[in-house]
Every structure is written in C-alpha cells, then in structure tokens.
Design an enzyme around this catalytic site. Structure first.
Site, mmCIF file in Angstrom:
data_model
loop_
_atom_site.group_PDB
_atom_site.id
_atom_site.type_symbol
_atom_site.label_atom_id
_atom_site.label_comp_id
_atom_site.label_asym_id
_atom_site.label_seq_id
_atom_site.Cartn_x
_atom_site.Cartn_y
_atom_site.Cartn_z
ATOM 1 N N ASP A 12 -3.591 5.070 2.001
ATOM 2 C CA ASP A 12 -2.878 5.131 3.269
ATOM 3 C C ASP A 12 -1.927 6.327 3.191
ATOM 4 O O ASP A 12 -1.670 6.860 2.101
ATOM 5 C CB ASP A 12 -2.117 3.822 3.481
ATOM 6 N N ASP A 14 1.371 7.125 5.683
ATOM 7 C CA ASP A 14 2.777 6.829 5.966
ATOM 8 C C ASP A 14 3.259 5.631 5.154
ATOM 9 O O ASP A 14 2.686 4.538 5.244
ATOM 10 C CB ASP A 14 2.966 6.532 7.454
ATOM 11 N N ASP A 171 0.564 0.045 1.605
ATOM 12 C CA ASP A 171 1.925 -0.501 1.538
ATOM 13 C C ASP A 171 2.171 -1.624 2.538
ATOM 14 O O ASP A 171 3.289 -2.118 2.626
ATOM 15 C CB ASP A 171 2.948 0.621 1.802
#
Length: 221
Positions: A12, A14, A171
């Site tokens: 991922d 961001d 995250d």
C-alpha cells in the site's frame, strides 16, 4: 538470498510506504476553505485515508456537517489541482523503509504498489520522491474498475509484477481485507493510518518498524 520465500512483495502507499498525511491534509483543507468550510487536522486525516481521494474529501465535508455529492463534485477538482502541485512537499518516507526495499530487491523480489490513490497521483508521488525505478508496477484505485478491498487490484498487481508467491504490506483494515480476499499473506504496520487498533486488523504479522519487515516475511514463508 535465493531461498527468500516471496517472489513479489506489494505495498500500500499512504500510511505504509510514507506518511503522506501532511500533504493530503493541506490539499483537503485548501478545498474545504475554498468551499467555505472549516479545516481538519492531520491526525483526523490519518483516519480518513485509504479509500481514495473522493472518499477523503467526502469525509472532510462530513466532518463539517455536509453530506451531499454535489459539494463533493465541486470540491474534487480543487483538491486534485492543489494536491498534484504539492504532492510531496512535506510527506516523509517511514524510517527504515528504503533499507527494507533495498534488502528485498537484493533478494530478487519484485516490488509493486497497490493503492486506492488514483494511479496518476500514485505515480506522481513515487516519481517525486525518486522511487520510479523501485516500483515498475503501480496499480491505483482507478486502474482496474474496482478498488481495495476488492481483491482484483492486488491480484492484478501481482500478475503484472511477474506472479509467483506474493505478500502484501499495508496499514489498514482495507489492506488486510484485500489480502485475505486475494489469498495472500499480509504484514500490517502498527504505525500507519488505521482507525482500528493494529491487533484488530487481522494481519498475519504486525511490525512496529520497517527493520522487522524482512524477518517477518521470512517467518511467513
């Protein structure tokens, strides 16, 4: 190094590769200000990221009590224009990330990005921080007709990176749901943008620093 258990490691963007919240916050607040609404704080924005730019703007407006798509439509180009011009002004790569990427590359691992950020914005960010050569494969939220947590973007990312055994690093609950749906092992960071406690994300392994990434992947393998 030939015995490393994964051929592809996808990330991922961001909140995983970098703390992009400062620049996302600035762009969001630019749009909100132009529309006549109050700003939001960077800590709040960290909990809004992960579903794409329109969703971020929608949540920023919702925080001001506005819940109509017409206003989202008005604000979206304001957000995009500002963000594209300031995409990496104050964003920071997380400590240890570049060393971990170097270590994976040295082991022959293909690196890729699978994000809900619009693909052209993801590419602009990766270019702006000098990582173009690190990530030849970048799939964004608009690349496949669907976005995470649908598994299609991650599966397409893995295929374009050459296929083989893959792992996903994220995250948020969106990332772990994507990995589970794709049947791919997932490592989650405890320091990203998630609005859930890390232990509730459902990842195979949690790590507190990028120094722990390669050992975690070796354990998963």
């Amino acid at each position: 190094m030939a015995d490393f258990p994964f051929d592809v490691v996808a990330f991922d963007l961001d909140g995983t590769l970098a703390d992009t919240a400062p620049d996302l916050t600035a762009a969001l607040n630019h749009a909100l200000e132009r529309l006549g609404y109050p700003p939001v704080s960077a800590p709040d924005v960290r909990h809004m990221v992960g579903h794409g730019a329109r969703a971020l703007l929608r949540q920023g407006l919702a925080a001001a009590g506005v819940n109509d798509e017409e206003t989202v439509d008005l604000g979206f180009p304001l957000f995009l224009d500002y963000y594209e011009a300031h995409i990496a002004d104050t964003s920071l790569v997380f400590p240890g990330c570049e060393a971990a990427l170097d270590g994976l590359a040295a082991r022959g691992v293909a690196l890729a990005v699978c994000t809900n950020k619009l693909e052209h914005l993801a590419r602009s960010f990766i270019d702006a921080i000098g990582w173009t050569s690190r990530f030849p494969v970048i799939i964004g939220g608009d690349s496949c007709g669907v976005s995470k947590p649908d598994p299609k973007p991650l599966l397409e990312t893995i295929a374009r990176a050459g296929g083989g055994r893959a792992a996903f690093i994220g995250d948020s609950i969106t990332d772990t749901k994507t990995a589970i749906a794709a049947g791919v092992p997932c490592v989650a960071l405890t320091f990203g943008f998630s609005d859930l406690p890390p232990e509730q994300l459902g990842a195979d392994i949690l790590i507190d620093h990028f120094d722990a990434l390669i050992p975690a992947l070796e354990r998963l393998g």
